[in-house]
Enzyme design. Structure first.
Site, PDB file in Angstrom:
ATOM      1  N   GLU A  73     -20.690   8.315 -10.044  1.00 53.85           N
ATOM      2  CA  GLU A  73     -19.283   8.545 -10.395  1.00 53.85           C
ATOM      3  C   GLU A  73     -18.587   7.296 -10.914  1.00 53.85           C
ATOM      4  O   GLU A  73     -17.618   7.392 -11.681  1.00 53.85           O
ATOM      5  CB  GLU A  73     -18.518   9.092  -9.180  1.00 53.85           C
ATOM      6  CG  GLU A  73     -18.342   8.139  -8.008  1.00 53.85           C
ATOM      7  CD  GLU A  73     -19.454   8.204  -6.981  1.00 53.85           C
ATOM      8  OE1 GLU A  73     -19.228   7.790  -5.823  1.00 53.85           O
ATOM      9  OE2 GLU A  73     -20.558   8.668  -7.328  1.00 53.85           O
TER      10      GLU A  73
ATOM     11  N   HIS B  86     -24.294   5.674  -6.852  1.00 49.97           N
ATOM     12  CA  HIS B  86     -23.000   6.338  -7.033  1.00 49.97           C
ATOM     13  C   HIS B  86     -22.731   6.514  -8.534  1.00 49.97           C
ATOM     14  O   HIS B  86     -22.083   5.660  -9.158  1.00 49.97           O
ATOM     15  CB  HIS B  86     -21.883   5.505  -6.400  1.00 49.97           C
ATOM     16  CG  HIS B  86     -21.877   5.524  -4.911  1.00 49.97           C
ATOM     17  ND1 HIS B  86     -21.130   6.419  -4.174  1.00 49.97           N
ATOM     18  CD2 HIS B  86     -22.534   4.761  -4.012  1.00 49.97           C
ATOM     19  CE1 HIS B  86     -21.313   6.201  -2.888  1.00 49.97           C
ATOM     20  NE2 HIS B  86     -22.174   5.207  -2.751  1.00 49.97           N
TER      21      HIS B  86
ATOM     22  N   CYS C 271     -25.559   9.331  -2.410  1.00 49.70           N
ATOM     23  CA  CYS C 271     -25.733   8.308  -1.385  1.00 49.70           C
ATOM     24  C   CYS C 271     -26.053   8.974  -0.037  1.00 49.70           C
ATOM     25  O   CYS C 271     -27.147   9.486   0.134  1.00 49.70           O
ATOM     26  CB  CYS C 271     -24.502   7.415  -1.318  1.00 49.70           C
ATOM     27  SG  CYS C 271     -24.788   5.851  -0.440  1.00 49.70           S
TER      28      CYS C 271
END
Length: 605
Positions: free
Chosen positions: A528, A526, A398
């Site tokens: 994750e 993102h 990001c």
């Protein structure tokens, strides 16, 4: 529908979220379908506007919901896809009731906490519990509900009352209450003290809820006489009292519950013995044991602005851990405060500046996570510059991707004032600009580009596409307002940056790579948030594989770690990592919390 409610007593931060997730894992291993709900008693509508220092990271769901980080635990442990409605807040409940009142739905009645708020809570739980989250048809068998906060908190009283009514309404055999409490050990006497738990259970019973199971957090296994005392004073059978003692990593918690027969107690309370099987946790156990036995280390420098609180980057840490275990490497995270890398710190606190740079230069890989605001931006740019020039594996997420683009424009294109309009609205070379799908610069809640969006690979023969398995597109979750300026893309690509992933309009840059670098990747999304213990995120796997010298093998396996790579890493010692600047850095062990080793900020229960 069967319901398991998890509450907490004595102190906050006991690990109710991990306990609730682990109960879900255990029930799922028994062959049951599980969904989950998190109740947060704060007045915020969602977690989107809260500082990471205040409440940890903001976890983003596929539907764009900005929710509590515990929903991340649920998704990772249970491998489910939750919705924004799986996170209930006081703000959401009050808003729904007020909206009904404004429409006249209450027919002129006085709107009160009881029954209107408590009814709204129960209706919300029943409605959301019926929504499947595992990709299958029909509702789940069990809904695990976690009540945030601590018993006795004023703000949670409406939920306690609502859940008390709910337990009575659904009836015995459909509701099981697990109370997580603290059994401290006083250093002076070395004795496990039960009084805090006794008081907590007494308070809970006084509010209309009776615990069926006690999950006691302690540094070690509860003594039998302590269990007997708790059973006597808390009116809970001794076999329904389990110890959640300190463990090397949280993957042990479902195994602790299984070994102490917690599933049998829950199944008995829910009348599910005839439906469920013995829990099958072979794969989970193997992964947990592997994580504990890893000895060859891979060091990742985490360069961010919230390094004082590891929960601010919880999903990033989990994704790093998933990838490290897949590569049979022990993860060591070196926390580097971005501001400490800057020249201003060198003038004010030279020792702090030197220590930060030593950590950065000693790392096998560099990760710059997302964030907001201009504090520490210069330090992040310096970290990206160091990784780019010295061929150190780099991943920017990001804002981290935007930082990489800004640094490249400044250093390679010699556009010294290149910047993001977020940090310098007057820059003549805006590499990153305001590109919202909706919303404004004045209202913060829910106004970003949020949730799952599709990224198409424009360059087939790139590292990212191979790591994702040579697919044509991927769906990843977003949370941002600013993006790479599409008008500068051709100039950046001509100089060597390659925007290999873009959205369907070709205007939004999603993945950037530096083709001349071993591994230099930035992603606007993102990744994750979708990483799982058994299915690590592709970009994180690439970073770890590159950091331990095995990226080529992983790329050849289309994003899978081959057995030869795993065996080569686990059976022998990985070679020292040598970067282009000629320095050799040896890994050393730090303190371990939750399976992640660090230079001071571990991951908490």
């Amino acid at each position: 529908m069967k319901y398991v409610l998890v509450t907490g007593g004595v102190v906050s931060g006991l690990g109710k979220g991990v306990t609730a997730s682990s109960i879900g894992v255990l029930l799922k291993a028994c062959g049951l379908r599980v969904t989950s709900i998190k109740i947060d008693p704060y007045l915020n509508t969602d977690a989107g506007t809260m500082s990471p220092f205040e409440h940890g990271e903001v976890f983003v769901l596929d539907d764009g919901g900005e929710v509590d980080l515990d929903l991340g635990n649920y998704e990772r442990f249970l491998d489910t896809t939750l919705t924004r409605d799986n996170n209930i807040t006081t703000g959401k409940i009050f808003r729904s009731v007020i909206d009904k009142e404004r429409k006249g739905d209450y027919l002129g009645k006085t709107v009160q906490v009881v029954p209107h708020i408590t009814d709204a809570i129960q209706e919300w739980i029943e409605r959301v519990a019926m929504v499947p989250v595992d990709g299958k048809e029909g509702p789940a068998d069990v809904c695990v509900i976690e009540l945030g906060g601590t018993i006795g908190d004023i703000e949670s009283m409406p939920f306690i009352e609502g859940l008390g009514q709910f337990s009575y309404r659904v009836g015995p055999g459909n509701f099981c209450l697990v109370h997580v409490s603290l059994v401290p050990v006083l250093n002076v006497v070395g004795e496990q003290k039960t009084k805090p738990t006794q008081h907590s259970v007494r308070g809970l019973r006084g509010l209309g809820l009776t615990p069926n199971i006690l999950a006691c957090r302690s540094t070690k296994v509860l003594d039998e006489n302590v269990k007997a005392k708790l059973a006597q004073f808390c009116h809970v059978p001794a076999e329904n009292i389990v110890t959640l003692y300190d463990v090397p990593n949280i993957w042990h918690v479902p195994l602790l519950l299984r070994d102490q027969k917690a599933h049998e107690a829950i199944l008995k309370e829910l009348n599910l013995h005839g439906v469920a099987r013995e829990p099958d946790l072979k794969e989970w156990t193997a992964r947990t044991i592997l994580c504990d036995k890893l000895h060859d280390t891979v060091r990742i420098a985490m360069v961010g602005k919230y390094t004082g609180l590891s929960d601010a980057y919880l999903s990033v840490l989990k994704a790093l851990l998933h990838a490290s275990v897949a590569c049979h490497q022990k993860l060591v995270v070196d926390w580097v405060a971005a501001g400490d890398l800057e020249d201003a710190t060198a003038a004010e606190a030279p020792e702090v500046h030197k220590a930060a740079w030593d950590l950065l230069k000693g790392a096998d890989g560099v990760l710059v996570p997302g964030g907001f605001g201009d504090r520490g931006v210069r330090g992040k740019i310096l970290a990206a510059k160091y990784a780019r020039e010295n061929k150190v594996p780099f991943l920017g997420i990001c804002l981290g991707m935007q930082i990489a683009v800004i640094e490249f424009a400044q250093s390679v294109l010699n556009l010294h004032d290149a910047n993001s309009t977020e940090f310098d609205p007057e820059t003549k070379n805006p590499c990153v600009i305001f590109m919202p799908e909706q919303g404004s610069k004045t209202h913060m809640g829910g106004t970003m580009r949020l949730g799952s969006r599709r990224t198409y690979f424009k360059v087939a023969d790139c590292k990212s596409a191979k790591l994702y398995g040579n697919v044509n597109y991927v769906d990843e979750r977003h949370r941002h307002r600013y993006e790479v300026n599409p008008d500068m893309v051709s100039q950046l690509e001509n100089a060597g940056l390659s925007f290999v992933g873009r959205d369907e309009t070709d205007r939004r840059m999603e993945i950037v790579e530096l083709t001349t670098h071993p591994y230099f990747v930035g992603v606007q999304f993102h990744p994750e948030f979708k990483s799982r213990p058994g299915k690590p995120s592709a970009t994180f796997l690439g970073l770890i594989a590159a950091a331990c010298g095995n990226l080529t093998s992983v790329l050849q396996g289309n994003g899978h770690v081959s057995k030869s790579v795993s065996n080569g890493i686990s059976n022998g010692h990985s070679p020292a990592k040598v970067h282009q600047n000629g320095h050799v850095y040896k890994s050393s062990n730090g303190s371990s919390v939750n399976g992640v080793y660090s230079n001071g900020n571990g991951v908490h229960w």
